[in-house]
Design a protein around this motif. Structure first.
Motif, PDB file in Angstrom:
ATOM      1  N   CYS A 148       0.839  -1.188   0.000  1.00  0.00           N
ATOM      2  CA  CYS A 148       0.000   0.000   0.000  1.00  0.00           C
ATOM      3  C   CYS A 148       0.875   1.239   0.000  1.00  0.00           C
ATOM      4  O   CYS A 148       2.086   1.174   0.235  1.00  0.00           O
ATOM      5  CB  CYS A 148      -0.935   0.016   1.213  1.00  0.00           C
ATOM      6  SG  CYS A 148      -0.077  -0.078   2.796  1.00  0.00           S
ATOM      7  N   ALA A 149       0.253   2.380  -0.272  1.00  0.00           N
ATOM      8  CA  ALA A 149       0.957   3.670  -0.277  1.00  0.00           C
ATOM      9  C   ALA A 149      -0.037   4.756   0.091  1.00  0.00           C
ATOM     10  O   ALA A 149      -1.250   4.604  -0.102  1.00  0.00           O
ATOM     11  CB  ALA A 149       1.579   3.942  -1.639  1.00  0.00           C
ATOM     12  N   LEU A 150       0.500   5.851   0.617  1.00  0.00           N
ATOM     13  CA  LEU A 150      -0.324   6.988   1.010  1.00  0.00           C
ATOM     14  C   LEU A 150      -0.142   8.092  -0.033  1.00  0.00           C
ATOM     15  O   LEU A 150       0.974   8.526  -0.297  1.00  0.00           O
ATOM     16  CB  LEU A 150       0.097   7.487   2.389  1.00  0.00           C
ATOM     17  CG  LEU A 150      -0.986   8.135   3.257  1.00  0.00           C
ATOM     18  CD1 LEU A 150      -2.131   7.174   3.510  1.00  0.00           C
ATOM     19  CD2 LEU A 150      -0.394   8.619   4.565  1.00  0.00           C
ATOM     20  N   VAL A 151      -1.240   8.535  -0.629  1.00  0.00           N
ATOM     21  CA  VAL A 151      -1.201   9.456  -1.759  1.00  0.00           C
ATOM     22  C   VAL A 151      -1.878  10.768  -1.365  1.00  0.00           C
ATOM     23  O   VAL A 151      -2.960  10.760  -0.760  1.00  0.00           O
ATOM     24  CB  VAL A 151      -1.902   8.841  -2.986  1.00  0.00           C
ATOM     25  CG1 VAL A 151      -1.879   9.815  -4.153  1.00  0.00           C
ATOM     26  CG2 VAL A 151      -1.240   7.522  -3.365  1.00  0.00           C
ATOM     27  N   LYS A 172      -6.340  14.854   5.230  1.00  0.00           N
ATOM     28  CA  LYS A 172      -6.226  13.396   5.208  1.00  0.00           C
ATOM     29  C   LYS A 172      -5.814  12.914   3.817  1.00  0.00           C
ATOM     30  O   LYS A 172      -6.188  13.508   2.808  1.00  0.00           O
ATOM     31  CB  LYS A 172      -7.561  12.759   5.601  1.00  0.00           C
ATOM     32  CG  LYS A 172      -7.964  13.026   7.049  1.00  0.00           C
ATOM     33  CD  LYS A 172      -9.274  12.338   7.382  1.00  0.00           C
ATOM     34  CE  LYS A 172      -9.670  12.580   8.833  1.00  0.00           C
ATOM     35  NZ  LYS A 172     -10.944  11.909   9.182  1.00  0.00           N
ATOM     36  N   LYS A 173      -5.037  11.852   3.799  1.00  0.00           N
ATOM     37  CA  LYS A 173      -4.520  11.310   2.547  1.00  0.00           C
ATOM     38  C   LYS A 173      -5.360  10.103   2.099  1.00  0.00           C
ATOM     39  O   LYS A 173      -6.186   9.581   2.855  1.00  0.00           O
ATOM     40  CB  LYS A 173      -3.055  10.887   2.726  1.00  0.00           C
ATOM     41  CG  LYS A 173      -2.158  11.926   3.367  1.00  0.00           C
ATOM     42  CD  LYS A 173      -2.071  13.185   2.543  1.00  0.00           C
ATOM     43  CE  LYS A 173      -1.029  14.153   3.082  1.00  0.00           C
ATOM     44  NZ  LYS A 173      -1.373  14.721   4.386  1.00  0.00           N
ATOM     45  N   THR A 174      -5.113   9.691   0.883  1.00  0.00           N
ATOM     46  CA  THR A 174      -5.789   8.528   0.310  1.00  0.00           C
ATOM     47  C   THR A 174      -4.889   7.308   0.425  1.00  0.00           C
ATOM     48  O   THR A 174      -3.707   7.363   0.047  1.00  0.00           O
ATOM     49  CB  THR A 174      -6.132   8.776  -1.165  1.00  0.00           C
ATOM     50  OG1 THR A 174      -7.032   9.891  -1.248  1.00  0.00           O
ATOM     51  CG2 THR A 174      -6.801   7.558  -1.779  1.00  0.00           C
ATOM     52  N   LEU A 175      -5.443   6.204   0.945  1.00  0.00           N
ATOM     53  CA  LEU A 175      -4.685   4.956   1.055  1.00  0.00           C
ATOM     54  C   LEU A 175      -4.937   4.123  -0.194  1.00  0.00           C
ATOM     55  O   LEU A 175      -6.076   3.755  -0.483  1.00  0.00           O
ATOM     56  CB  LEU A 175      -5.107   4.178   2.302  1.00  0.00           C
ATOM     57  CG  LEU A 175      -4.390   2.839   2.522  1.00  0.00           C
ATOM     58  CD1 LEU A 175      -2.905   3.065   2.854  1.00  0.00           C
ATOM     59  CD2 LEU A 175      -5.054   2.025   3.629  1.00  0.00           C
TER      60      LEU A 175
END
Length: 822
Positions: free
Chosen positions: A654-657, A691-694
């Motif tokens: 996963c990554a935080l975008v 807040k970021k998107t996972l």
């Protein structure tokens, strides 16, 4: 009879002698009597009136060849003209507004002298007799400290009596009125400043340093006249000395007390070198030099020497031999003499006036080193002439090494890099707007004939023609960068690459030209930098965006989860490793019709997705919908905006975008490290708290196992712990900062305990270890207590032994032995 005659003669002689003696005594008495002073009552100390003081000061002013009496007579016969009241306004304007720096008076006078020489030279082209009086075309400057005067002499066209009144008197009369009238009619401050310089006020800068100005001028059309003024009135009279100048003008300044520094020859020399070293005509300064000359020694000056007794015979023998072999030479001595002469001050010719094709590189390098004080040769140069709305000649240089404070003092001022000349007269090197900030590393010379000369730096800086010059200089500088060969441009980019990126942000007009000069690291080549033009040429057929990712280093970015799928599909990615890079791209937006796409932000597409790929992606989204909703609504509801299926991950789970208009991890790091960042700034807090998107990788085994557990039991504790751990690793992997690093460390430890079969809730068996001093004290206390216990124990042992020994050996000595042992 004879005797009586002799007696009568002797008596007569005695009478005559006595009468002569009496007359002599009377004469002595008259000579000894005190005589009255004819000037008594009119002494200087006794009648010190203001008029007399002024009269004596005027008498003290002397001109070569004119006595005090002649000066006084000339002033009495001169035509006197009173200045109008408006002249006071003009003088205040000159002193307070036009000229902040008093030293420019010499620049103005030399410039006027140069104009006069230009006029007579131009006139001589059609009238050869114009130079009959003297063919010399020069400017001479002489300091007279004894009389507190400075003389500026030229052999120019000169002025007639009428011209003296018009050219110098008009400024104080109608010219001043017109000037002030135009000043009142000006619509704006800029319009008012443009008027300055149109009324010839440069000559009046002399009154910045002088109490009185005397102008002696000789024209071919008239006899020699003297114009004199103290700024309150002026007078014109014919020069009683005759035509001493032959042709030309001599301006004599009687300096104020606070301007005595300009009487020093060294000061005048510095001012000439600073402002007027490139004037077309030779400038001479009356200066002294010390020379050593040989002079014969007179006999009276010879001092006999007494050599030591031991060496006397040897010296005499040597002297005899010299006399026999050589003739006697006259004895001389070295004497230092001070010689006064006219010294040429402007031997350097302006190189920018020459044809660029005729100037060798050696001359350019020598000129660059002379004015820039740089020991190295320039990296690049451009020599050009601009024509159009404004005409000027310029030479621009780029140093091999950037100034040490180019970026650390980016908002400050850099002096002595660009020098502005007007008709070869130096004006200033302190123009803030001569070049934009991102080009401040350029040095050079600009010379224009269209700018007004006799105005101050502050006024000229607002001149509209200067704005035109600036645009043309920037255009030529960018062309110079573009024409550099590959090897030279590599060196240039290494020194000034950041300036080009800053130019994209600061200069919207030339943004497209600057974009072509940019260079970045790329996944296409590990060593060489690439341009945006080369990147676009290598783009895939259906690729619509220029992909980039920003971070601290290339090695970090190559391992970033954001570039995994792009590199696997062989898309070229630009690596932005400088803090200014991401700012630059935000201002650039696109290049050659291709938009920039940050791989660390949402909304990323490769542009070549077909229908099958789109359908497959939609099926993945539907299949993993329970998991993405579980992340959003339950497991990470406080940490993320949403969870989606990723199209950029291949190896990472996963990554935080960041959002399209939010801060990337790199930008957050930059903003937090600002030296002047404000704590609790609303703007910064807004971006930091977003807040970021996972994004999850649907092909990763961890994600699939987690999906299965969630579908079985949404309250699974292991699944919840895994979700939090995945989020925190995604934060770190994506370059963001963890808000609670202690909680993350505790979660890692819990996972390690489970993997090793250790009870996660097992308590730590902590043992307090004392310091060495405390241990020593405790050991002593233990030894004391142990000794006391030993005594008690030994006594008890003896008593028990006695009781036990009685039945076995009932002797009398046994108790005694036990006491002795005790």
């Amino acid at each position: 009879m004879k005797r009586s005659l002799w007696l009568a003669a002797i008596f007569g002689i005695l009478c005559m002698t006595s009468s002569f003696a009496q007359e002599a005594e009377e004469d002595e008495v008259v000579e000894d009597l005190p005589t009255a002073d004819p000037d008594i009552g009119s002494s200087r100390e006794g009648s010190r009136t203001d008029d007399e003081v002024v009269e004596r000061e005027e008498e003290a002013i002397k001109l070569d060849g004119l006595s005090v009496a002649q000066m006084k007579e000339m002033r009495e016969q001169a035509e006197k003209h009173a200045f109008q009241a408006e002249v006071n306004k003009m003088m205040k304007l000159i002193i307070n507004s036009l000229y902040r720096n008093k030293e420019i008076f010499l620049r103005e006078l030399i410039s006027n002298a140069s104009d006069a020489l230009d006029k007579i030279r131009f006139l001589s082209l059609t009238d050869k007799s114009a130079l009959d009086a003297t063919e010399e075309l020069s400017i001479k400057i002489k300091s007279d400290p004894e009389n507190r005067m400075i003389h500026v002499i030229d052999t120019g066209i000169g002025m007639t009596r009428k011209e003296l009144a018009l050219n110098l008197g008009t400024i104080a009369k109608s010219g001043t009125g017109d000037f002030l009238q135009k000043l009142e009619e000006a619509n704006s401050a800029a319009d008012a400043k443009d008027l300055i310089g149109q009324f010839g006020v440069g000559f009046y800068s002399s009154f910045l340093v002088a109490d009185r100005v005397i102008v002696t001028s000789k024209s071919n059309e008239d006899s020699q006249h003297i114009w004199e003024s103290d700024a309150s009135e002026f007078s014109i009279a014919e020069d009683p000395r005759g035509n001493t100048l032959l042709r030309g003008t001599q301006i004599t300044l009687v300096l104020k007390d606070e301007a005595k520094e300009f009487l020093e020859t060294s000061k005048l020399k510095d001012l000439i070198k600073k402002y007027s070293q490139f004037i077309n005509f030779p400038i001479y300064l009356w200066d002294s030099r010390t020379e050593e000359v040989e002079e014969p020694i007179e006999e009276d000056e010879e001092e006999p020497s007494e050599p030591p007794v031991e060496e006397e015979k040897e010296e005499e023998e040597a002297a005899v031999e010299e006399e026999e072999t050589e003739e006697e030479k006259p004895k001389t001595k070295k004497v230092s003499k001070t010689v006064w002469d006219w010294v040429l001050m402007n031997d350097s010719k302006p190189i920018w006036l020459r044809n660029p094709k005729e100037v060798p590189d050696e001359d350019y390098e020598a000129f660059y080193k002379s004015f820039s004080k740089d020991s190295e040769t320039p990296l690049a140069k451009v020599h050009f002439t601009a024509e159009g709305e404004v005409t000027f000649k310029a030479i621009l240089f780029v140093a091999k090494s950037a100034p040490s404070d180019l970026y650390s003092n980016y908002s400050g001022k850099l002096k002595d890099r660009m020098k502005l000349y007007v008709r070869r007269v130096y004006i200033t090197d302190e123009f803030d707007d001569m070049l934009p900030k991102y080009l401040r590393f350029i040095s050079g010379v600009v010379d224009s004939d269209d700018l007004p000369l006799n105005v101050s730096r502050e006024t000229l800086q607002q001149h509209k023609l200067l704005m035109v010059i600036k645009k043309k200089i920037v255009r030529k500088a960018l062309d110079m960068f573009k024409k550099m060969d590959e090897e030279t441009y590599k060196k240039f980019w290494g020194e000034y690459g950041t300036s080009m990126k800053l130019g994209v942000m600061e200069d919207p007009t030339n943004k497209s030209k600057l974009a072509k000069l940019l260079r970045f690291q790329s996944s296409n080549d590990e060593e060489e930098l690439t341009s945006l033009e080369d990147y676009v040429e290598r783009m895939k057929e259906k690729q619509e965006s220029i992909f980039f990712v920003a971070g601290t280093s290339r090695s970090e970015l190559e391992k970033s989860p954001f570039v995994e799928r792009a590199l696997r599909r062989e898309y070229e990615v630009l690596y932005f490793t400088e803090p200014v890079d991401e700012y630059t791209i935000q201002h650039l937006a696109e290049f050659d019709g291709k938009k920039f796409q940050n791989l660390a932000k949402e909304g990323m597409t490769f542009g070549d997705e077909g229908e099958k790929q789109k359908e497959h992606f939609q099926s993945l989204e539907e299949n993993f919908k329970p998991l993405t909703e579980w992340f959003k609504d339950k497991a990470l509801s406080e940490q993320i905006e949403k969870a989606v299926i990723s199209n950029r991950l291949t190896d990472s789970p996963c990554a935080l975008v960041a959002s399209q208009y939010g801060w990337s991890a790199n930008m957050e790091r930059i903003m937090k490290s600002q030296a002047y960042a404000k704590q609790n700034d609303p703007m910064s807090d807004y971006y930091l708290k977003q807040k970021k998107t996972l994004e999850i990788n649907p092909y990763h085994p961890l994600i699939n196992e987690l999906k299965n557990r969630v579908e079985s039991d949404e309250e699974d504790k292991t699944a919840l712990d895994t979700a939090n751990l995945l989020y925190e690793t995604a934060v770190l992997r994506s370059g963001f900062t963890l808000q609670d690093s202690a909680e993350f460390a505790g979660r890692i430890e819990r996972m390690m305990k489970l993997s090793l079969g250790v009870d996660p809730d097992a308590e730590v068996d902590y043992v307090e270890i004392a310091d060495q001093e405390e241990e020593a004290e405790e050991d002593e206390e233990e030894e004391v207590s142990d000794g006391e216990e030993e005594e008690v124990d030994s006594g008890e042992e003896v008593a028990s032994d006695e009781t036990e020994a009685v039945p076995e050996a009932p002797t009398e000595e046994a108790p005694t032995e036990s006491r002795d042992e005790l």
